[in-house]
Design an enzyme around this catalytic site. Structure first.
Site, PDB file in Angstrom:
ATOM      1  N   LEU A  29       0.802  -1.225   0.000  1.00  8.59           N
ATOM      2  CA  LEU A  29       0.000   0.000   0.000  1.00  8.59           C
ATOM      3  C   LEU A  29       0.841   1.285   0.000  1.00  8.59           C
ATOM      4  O   LEU A  29       0.505   2.229  -0.728  1.00  8.59           O
ATOM      5  CB  LEU A  29      -0.970  -0.019   1.187  1.00  8.59           C
ATOM      6  CG  LEU A  29      -2.130   0.941   1.160  1.00  8.59           C
ATOM      7  CD1 LEU A  29      -2.975   0.754  -0.094  1.00  8.59           C
ATOM      8  CD2 LEU A  29      -2.988   0.751   2.401  1.00  8.59           C
ATOM      9  N   ILE A  32       1.609   2.730  -3.417  1.00  7.81           N
ATOM     10  CA  ILE A  32       0.544   3.534  -4.021  1.00  7.81           C
ATOM     11  C   ILE A  32       0.440   4.885  -3.320  1.00  7.81           C
ATOM     12  O   ILE A  32       0.282   5.913  -3.961  1.00  7.81           O
ATOM     13  CB  ILE A  32      -0.805   2.796  -3.925  1.00  7.81           C
ATOM     14  CG1 ILE A  32      -0.758   1.534  -4.777  1.00  7.81           C
ATOM     15  CG2 ILE A  32      -1.963   3.694  -4.346  1.00  7.81           C
ATOM     16  CD1 ILE A  32      -1.906   0.603  -4.535  1.00  7.81           C
ATOM     17  N   GLU A  33       0.520   4.858  -2.002  1.00  3.01           N
ATOM     18  CA  GLU A  33       0.325   6.080  -1.223  1.00  3.01           C
ATOM     19  C   GLU A  33       1.422   7.114  -1.454  1.00  3.01           C
ATOM     20  O   GLU A  33       1.136   8.291  -1.625  1.00  3.01           O
ATOM     21  CB  GLU A  33       0.248   5.747   0.277  1.00  3.01           C
ATOM     22  CG  GLU A  33      -1.036   5.077   0.701  1.00  3.01           C
ATOM     23  CD  GLU A  33      -2.243   5.997   0.633  1.00  3.01           C
ATOM     24  OE1 GLU A  33      -2.095   7.230   0.506  1.00  3.01           O
ATOM     25  OE2 GLU A  33      -3.360   5.466   0.693  1.00  3.01           O
ATOM     26  N   SER A  34       2.684   6.670  -1.414  1.00  5.54           N
ATOM     27  CA  SER A  34       3.781   7.639  -1.368  1.00  5.54           C
ATOM     28  C   SER A  34       4.989   7.263  -2.213  1.00  5.54           C
ATOM     29  O   SER A  34       6.021   7.938  -2.118  1.00  5.54           O
ATOM     30  CB  SER A  34       4.252   7.773   0.077  1.00  5.54           C
ATOM     31  OG  SER A  34       4.806   6.538   0.518  1.00  5.54           O
ATOM     32  N   TYR A 133      -8.118   3.209  -6.733  1.00  7.45           N
ATOM     33  CA  TYR A 133      -7.183   2.901  -5.643  1.00  7.45           C
ATOM     34  C   TYR A 133      -7.085   1.399  -5.376  1.00  7.45           C
ATOM     35  O   TYR A 133      -5.988   0.837  -5.361  1.00  7.45           O
ATOM     36  CB  TYR A 133      -7.667   3.647  -4.397  1.00  7.45           C
ATOM     37  CG  TYR A 133      -6.784   3.584  -3.194  1.00  7.45           C
ATOM     38  CD1 TYR A 133      -5.670   4.397  -3.090  1.00  7.45           C
ATOM     39  CD2 TYR A 133      -7.088   2.746  -2.128  1.00  7.45           C
ATOM     40  CE1 TYR A 133      -4.869   4.386  -1.963  1.00  7.45           C
ATOM     41  CE2 TYR A 133      -6.302   2.725  -0.995  1.00  7.45           C
ATOM     42  CZ  TYR A 133      -5.198   3.546  -0.920  1.00  7.45           C
ATOM     43  OH  TYR A 133      -4.420   3.521   0.205  1.00  7.45           O
TER      44      TYR A 133
END
Length: 188
Positions: A29, A32-34, A133
């Site tokens: 995850l 994707i986030e950062s 997402y």
């Protein structure tokens, strides 16, 4: 592009995800986030590896002050993110819905569920970013699971921790730590 950050962060994150009995895919995850960048920030105010907004960060025990932002701390933010994701899974009883809530907020997902009377993530009317997402995480997980099938070569990541925690009594001069430890500033 992510190879160095993958080696630095993924082994620790995966270790914590598995220790929390969460699906291993959750470790992906922060890609994707950062893009696994602890200093990443969004124009909306989300910050850190797990892209916490300030109120959620504080709610899950992350300290934010002039000298420290727990959203950028891999250990503290990972613990907070996994606690939050566990809560969201218990609330929605579905990983796709929990992930959607992590992205768009609990209220957004709850309202979408009330409007549709359907618990299927793919049937809900959610913001475009959130609709993309969960599939993005599923795609990265599929690639990580079988890169050859997708004709992709992934960087090798050794399952070893590339950092360690030092307990200090308070704020400390980094130059002193470098001097005492004989580490280079780049390594530190």
């Amino acid at each position: 592009r992510l190879q160095t950050r993958m080696q630095t962060h993924l082994p620790y994150i995966l270790e914590r995800v598995l220790a929390a009995n969460l699906p291993a895919e959750i470790a992906l995850l922060p890609i994707i986030e950062s893009a696994l960048d602890p200093y990443a920030f969004s124009p909306y105010g989300a910050n850190g590896l797990w892209q916490f907004m300030s109120p959620t960060a504080k709610q899950y025990g992350l300290k934010i002050n002039s000298g420290y932002d727990g959203r950028r701390d891999i250990i503290a933010s990972t613990d907070a993110a996994l606690t939050y994701l566990t809560y969201l899974y218990k609330r929605f009883d579905s990983w796709p819905l929990a992930l959607a809530a992590y992205n768009a907020g609990e209220g957004t997902v709850s309202q979408a569920l009330m409007r549709s009377k359907d618990k299927d993530f793919f049937a809900l009317r959610l913001p475009r970013e959130t609709r993309n997402y969960v599939p993005r995480l599923l795609a990265i997980a599929a690639i990580a699971n079988d890169p050859a099938k997708h004709q992709i070569t992934l960087p090798a990541v050794q399952m070893r921790l590339d950092f360690f925690l030092i307990q200090l009594p308070g704020q400390f001069d980094i130059a002193k730590i470098i001097e005492i430890s004989n580490l280079t500033s780049a390594t530190l």
